[in-house]
Write a protein that holds these residues in place. Sequence first.
Motif, PDB file in Angstrom:
ATOM      1  N   MET A 165       0.840  -1.195   0.000  1.00  0.00           N
ATOM      2  CA  MET A 165       0.000   0.000   0.000  1.00  0.00           C
ATOM      3  C   MET A 165       0.880   1.251   0.000  1.00  0.00           C
ATOM      4  O   MET A 165       1.919   1.275   0.656  1.00  0.00           O
ATOM      5  N   PRO A 166       0.505   2.308  -0.732  1.00  0.00           N
ATOM      6  CA  PRO A 166       1.294   3.543  -0.674  1.00  0.00           C
ATOM      7  C   PRO A 166       1.465   4.017   0.766  1.00  0.00           C
ATOM      8  O   PRO A 166       0.500   4.051   1.536  1.00  0.00           O
ATOM      9  N   GLY A 167       2.679   4.335   1.135  1.00  0.00           N
ATOM     10  CA  GLY A 167       2.967   4.743   2.504  1.00  0.00           C
ATOM     11  C   GLY A 167       3.341   3.603   3.427  1.00  0.00           C
ATOM     12  O   GLY A 167       3.586   3.811   4.615  1.00  0.00           O
ATOM     13  N   THR A 168       3.400   2.368   2.889  1.00  0.00           N
ATOM     14  CA  THR A 168       3.794   1.229   3.719  1.00  0.00           C
ATOM     15  C   THR A 168       5.197   1.430   4.276  1.00  0.00           C
ATOM     16  O   THR A 168       5.466   1.127   5.437  1.00  0.00           O
ATOM     17  N   THR A 169       6.101   1.934   3.442  1.00  0.00           N
ATOM     18  CA  THR A 169       7.466   2.187   3.917  1.00  0.00           C
ATOM     19  C   THR A 169       7.895   3.625   3.679  1.00  0.00           C
ATOM     20  O   THR A 169       8.847   4.088   4.302  1.00  0.00           O
ATOM     21  N   ILE A 204       3.420   0.445  10.433  1.00  0.00           N
ATOM     22  CA  ILE A 204       3.738   1.448   9.405  1.00  0.00           C
ATOM     23  C   ILE A 204       4.704   2.470  10.009  1.00  0.00           C
ATOM     24  O   ILE A 204       4.365   3.084  11.020  1.00  0.00           O
ATOM     25  N   PRO A 205       5.903   2.611   9.434  1.00  0.00           N
ATOM     26  CA  PRO A 205       6.410   1.931   8.246  1.00  0.00           C
ATOM     27  C   PRO A 205       6.736   0.462   8.505  1.00  0.00           C
ATOM     28  O   PRO A 205       7.256   0.107   9.569  1.00  0.00           O
ATOM     29  N   LYS A 206       6.410  -0.359   7.506  1.00  0.00           N
ATOM     30  CA  LYS A 206       6.635  -1.798   7.613  1.00  0.00           C
ATOM     31  C   LYS A 206       8.116  -2.107   7.421  1.00  0.00           C
ATOM     32  O   LYS A 206       8.842  -1.374   6.759  1.00  0.00           O
ATOM     33  N   GLY A 207       8.547  -3.220   8.033  1.00  0.00           N
ATOM     34  CA  GLY A 207       9.936  -3.639   7.881  1.00  0.00           C
ATOM     35  C   GLY A 207      10.894  -2.931   8.803  1.00  0.00           C
ATOM     36  O   GLY A 207      12.109  -3.010   8.620  1.00  0.00           O
ATOM     37  N   SER A 208      10.352  -2.219   9.796  1.00  0.00           N
ATOM     38  CA  SER A 208      11.182  -1.544  10.791  1.00  0.00           C
ATOM     39  C   SER A 208      10.472  -1.648  12.136  1.00  0.00           C
ATOM     40  O   SER A 208       9.264  -1.925  12.191  1.00  0.00           O
ATOM     41  N   PRO A 209      11.186  -1.456  13.240  1.00  0.00           N
ATOM     42  CA  PRO A 209      10.556  -1.605  14.550  1.00  0.00           C
ATOM     43  C   PRO A 209       9.321  -0.709  14.723  1.00  0.00           C
ATOM     44  O   PRO A 209       9.304   0.438  14.280  1.00  0.00           O
ATOM     45  N   LEU A 210       8.300  -1.259  15.341  1.00  0.00           N
ATOM     46  CA  LEU A 210       7.065  -0.524  15.615  1.00  0.00           C
ATOM     47  C   LEU A 210       7.371   0.730  16.427  1.00  0.00           C
ATOM     48  O   LEU A 210       8.091   0.681  17.423  1.00  0.00           O
TER      49      LEU A 210
END
Length: 322
Positions: A165-169, A204-210
């Motif tokens: 989704m746009p803005g996921t990362t 969000i952003p995905k793939g990084s710590p919450l």
Amino acid sequence: SARVGPSATLPASAIAMFSFLLAELSLFRIHPVSQVVPGSMAILHITDIHADPFYDVRLFGCGNKACTRNLTLQDAKGKPTLDLCSAEQEMVQGQCGPEIGDYEHLATEWPRLIHPGSRCPCGVAFSNPPYSVMPPLRRALQEFARDGYESQAAIYTGDLAGHYMPGTTEVGCRTAQAVVLSSIAMLDVPGVEHFFVMGNNDVIPKGSPLTHEWLGELGAFLLQRDWLTQDEMATWVMGGYFWRMIHETGLCAVGLNSNHWTPKQVNDQMRLAQLEWLPGILSRTGETAACTRGFLIISHIGVVCPGAPIYSRPRGHADTPH
């Protein structure tokens, strides 16, 4: 037995079947369950909706896996997306999209943005579905609320946001957050107890710590809609975990944030806080002494994942229990 011909009669069982088929069917049952089992409780489990407000069936299979939307609206971690449907196999750079964080605008504009086609209005297989699945899901929840149970709860085990989704990362793009908040607002049906935990695509952003920022914003949104209480919010902001007795049944649900054992999304501070909090809840001392009918452990990725060690012990965290 039945007779053949214009004056044929049908056996009583066949007549009953035809009457059943002609009756107005409801999703859950024809008669309210309270007429059959007084004092009954029902739990509806909903997970991985991934509803896409930009769905366009004409672009199925053209971009990233499970993603049926314009390639300019695919956030591939900042990298361009290979257009598999073009003869030139060109690379397309993703953009933020028309929705910048306003979930209310998204909730009204999605019918104009999607193109599901007439043959598969609920979406094609192996793809995130179009946002048009949300109104029927809301109607199903409304029917669930009227079905006559003494108590009913809907448990959501995350992943409201669609893949890529746009803005996921992309930092500064609020489209993915808008999709999550809009989906929650669509599901907010009165008469149902809502219990939500985060999935890996809801980070969000995905793939990084919450982050505490997104966790707090999402928690405040849930609190405003009574999906969280003030007491639950106190532990939610520490890591997205909480517990609750389902109505007054003695059955307690424990919501865990599985992102704390999901690679690349582990927030060490939140992970340790959840680990320290959980034994006290399960000990049935203090407030949880009222959990006389046991616990439901709720998480997006299971606490125990046989055959999936990557999720049971995040890299670099040897002390994380399986």
